[in-house]
Write a protein that holds these residues in place. Structure first.
Motif, mmCIF file in Angstrom:
data_model
loop_
_atom_site.group_PDB
_atom_site.id
_atom_site.type_symbol
_atom_site.label_atom_id
_atom_site.label_comp_id
_atom_site.label_asym_id
_atom_site.label_seq_id
_atom_site.Cartn_x
_atom_site.Cartn_y
_atom_site.Cartn_z
ATOM 1 N N GLY A 1 -6.546 4.130 1.978
ATOM 2 C CA GLY A 1 -5.667 3.270 2.440
ATOM 3 C C GLY A 1 -5.413 1.945 1.889
ATOM 4 N N ALA A 2 -6.157 1.399 1.107
ATOM 5 C CA ALA A 2 -5.642 0.200 0.435
ATOM 6 C C ALA A 2 -5.005 0.305 -0.874
ATOM 7 C CB ALA A 2 -7.152 -0.661 0.273
ATOM 8 N N VAL A 3 -5.112 1.545 -1.528
ATOM 9 C CA VAL A 3 -4.444 1.967 -2.683
ATOM 10 C C VAL A 3 -2.847 1.170 -2.615
ATOM 11 C CG1 VAL A 3 -3.559 3.413 -4.412
ATOM 12 C CG2 VAL A 3 -5.904 3.719 -3.257
ATOM 13 N N THR A 4 -2.480 0.450 -3.741
ATOM 14 C CA THR A 4 -1.232 -0.123 -3.920
ATOM 15 C C THR A 4 -0.332 0.983 -4.660
ATOM 16 O OG1 THR A 4 -1.645 -1.460 -5.518
ATOM 17 C CG2 THR A 4 -1.813 -2.303 -3.503
ATOM 18 N N ALA B 1 -3.494 7.670 3.413
ATOM 19 C CA ALA B 1 -4.680 6.807 3.633
ATOM 20 C C ALA B 1 -5.744 7.720 3.646
ATOM 21 C CB ALA B 1 -4.366 5.856 4.958
ATOM 22 N N ALA B 2 -5.458 9.157 3.903
ATOM 23 C CA ALA B 2 -6.980 9.873 4.043
ATOM 24 C C ALA B 2 -7.853 9.569 3.012
ATOM 25 C CB ALA B 2 -6.550 11.102 4.381
ATOM 26 N N GLU C 1 0.929 -1.051 0.155
ATOM 27 C CA GLU C 1 0.017 -0.318 0.016
ATOM 28 C C GLU C 1 0.882 1.126 -0.044
ATOM 29 O OE1 GLU C 1 -0.330 -2.464 2.087
ATOM 30 O OE2 GLU C 1 -2.247 -3.452 1.600
ATOM 31 N N VAL C 2 0.270 2.282 -0.685
ATOM 32 C CA VAL C 2 1.009 3.374 -0.946
ATOM 33 C C VAL C 2 1.423 4.193 0.572
ATOM 34 C CG1 VAL C 2 1.015 5.840 -1.348
ATOM 35 C CG2 VAL C 2 0.496 4.205 -3.149
ATOM 36 N N ALA C 3 0.070 3.783 1.427
ATOM 37 C CA ALA C 3 0.137 4.511 2.766
ATOM 38 C C ALA C 3 1.305 3.585 3.576
ATOM 39 C CB ALA C 3 -1.243 4.114 3.671
ATOM 40 N N HIS C 4 1.663 2.527 3.377
ATOM 41 C CA HIS C 4 3.085 1.808 3.989
ATOM 42 C C HIS C 4 4.341 2.778 4.055
ATOM 43 C CE1 HIS C 4 5.943 -1.051 5.103
ATOM 44 N NE2 HIS C 4 6.727 -0.759 4.291
ATOM 45 N N TYR C 5 4.513 3.389 2.947
ATOM 46 C CA TYR C 5 5.389 4.322 2.932
ATOM 47 C C TYR C 5 5.133 5.708 3.140
ATOM 48 C CZ TYR C 5 7.105 0.306 -0.360
ATOM 49 O OH TYR C 5 7.213 -0.612 -0.877
#
Length: 386
Positions: A103-106, A98-99, A89-93
């Motif tokens: 949040g689930a977008v890779t 995630a707003a 997920e982008v939000a991992h980095y």
């Protein structure tokens, strides 16, 4: 009425037909045409041509979205290194991303234009557009314009900033810094993300589109309004709407080199970058392995593009060049065109890297129509030279 334009530069033995085709194409261009054509085959430059006033092989033009090719090459290198994972997920980095339900977008979905963050509700001011970090900060809080992954649409002025923020969060370095260190400087490429002051004298301002009366009527009849997805994606919804044609004429844009559309290059630089990526050039090994080329050339999004309102095909970040324009190219060809008319790509199966620039903004925007003839001529010569 046709006219004669003097073509300058060189072609390797076996590529004489490319010079002839370039000459034939230019005979039908407008009086102030200036442009360049370059190609590499298996790492050797075989075409280096230019024509028009105040132009040589080292002249630099704004290349609009062809810039995205440089941004995606940086991401490909970091995926190859194991620093980035396309399926994380982008939000991992970048936790703030995630707003708004993102949040689930890779990273893979983001690069394939599936994230739905094509722009901001209120648009961006000119100083923001020159600053990828400012764009990324606004987009982190933006709700997506469609359910992420459920459709796709061209993130024209946003995908480079979004990818750049991921690169920064993962490495601590800005995308343009990684590009300069690992791509541009080692290969001596005339393709800049952030044009140094000392090269300003080589840059030529973009000349605006010069449509015929019939073409003007087509533009006027085009569907859409001030707040549709295309207007949001191209920042026409801002208080000061973006004049896309004039974008590279801003020194602020050229100096900052925003990764979606702020690059400055020659045709040599465009073709040289794709040669560096796919086949190697200047005596250096290719930047990408065969496995990485396969991953980033694999089609991710195909069908109706919600922004372009047309059929489009994207690989991982890159445009799928053979599917969008030139079906005679090899499967897995990847690259990126630019709104002003530039085109650049690699066809790994043919060992070919191609770059084209022009000074006059092309009608109706995007890869200029003459590329069809030029790409075919270069490709046929490349296959015959095997």
């Amino acid at each position: 009425m046709t006219r004669e334009i003097r073509v300058q530069g060189t072609v390797a033995e076996g590529f004489e037909a490319v010079r002839e085709e370039f000459t034939a194409v230019l005979a039908d261009q407008e009086p102030h045409y200036a442009g360049q054509l370059a190609a590499y085959v298996h790492g050797r430059r075989v075409v280096d041509l230019w024509a028009g006033p105040d132009t040589d092989g080292g002249t630099l033009y704004g290349v609009y979205s062809s810039t995205k090719g440089a941004a995606h090459l940086v991401v490909a290198l970091l995926v190859q290194d194991g620093v980035l994972d396309l399926d994380r997920e982008v939000a991992h980095y970048w936790p703030e991303f995630a707003a708004g339900g993102k949040g689930a977008v890779t990273l893979r979905e983001l690069l394939a234009h599936r994230a739905g963050v094509v722009g901001a509700d209120a648009g961006f001011a000119p100083d923001e557009l020159a600053d990828d970090r400012a764009v990324a900060a606004r987009l982190a809080a933006q709700r997506p314009f469609w359910r992420p992954g459920g459709a796709f649409g061209y993130h024209a002025l946003s995908v480079g900033a979004l990818a750049g923020e991921v690169v920064l969060r993962a490495t601590g370095r800005r995308l343009r810094e990684v590009y300069e260190e690992r791509v541009r400087a080692p290969f001596g490429l005339d393709f800049f993300l952030g044009l140094p002051e000392e090269h300003e004298g080589r840059f030529r301002t973009v000349l605006p589109m010069a449509p015929t009366p019939e073409q003007r009527a087509l533009l006027a009849a085009a569907p859409g309004g001030p707040h549709d997805l295309a207007s949001i994606a191209f920042n026409r919804n801002a208080a000061l709407p973006t004049d896309l044609e004039a974008l590279p004429n801003s020194r602020a844009i050229r100096a900052a080199g925003p990764a979606s559309a702020g690059g400055v290059a020659s045709a040599r630089g465009l073709a040289g970058m794709y040669a560096a990526a796919a086949t190697g050039a200047e005596g250096r090994a290719p930047l990408l392995t065969a496995e990485t080329l396969g991953v980033f050339g694999q089609i991710q999004s195909a069908g109706y593009d919600l922004v372009a309102r047309a059929h489009k095909v994207f690989a991982v970040g890159f445009q799928a060049t053979s599917e969008n324009w030139y079906p005679f190219l090899g499967a897995g060809s990847f690259g990126h065109s630019g709104a002003g008319g530039s085109q650049a790509f690699a066809d790994p199966r043919a060992g070919l890297a191609y770059g084209y620039t022009r000074r006059r903004f092309a009608f109706p925007g995007g890869a200029a129509p003459e590329n069809e003839r030029l790409v075919r001529a270069v490709h046929e010569a490349a296959l015959a030279a095997r």
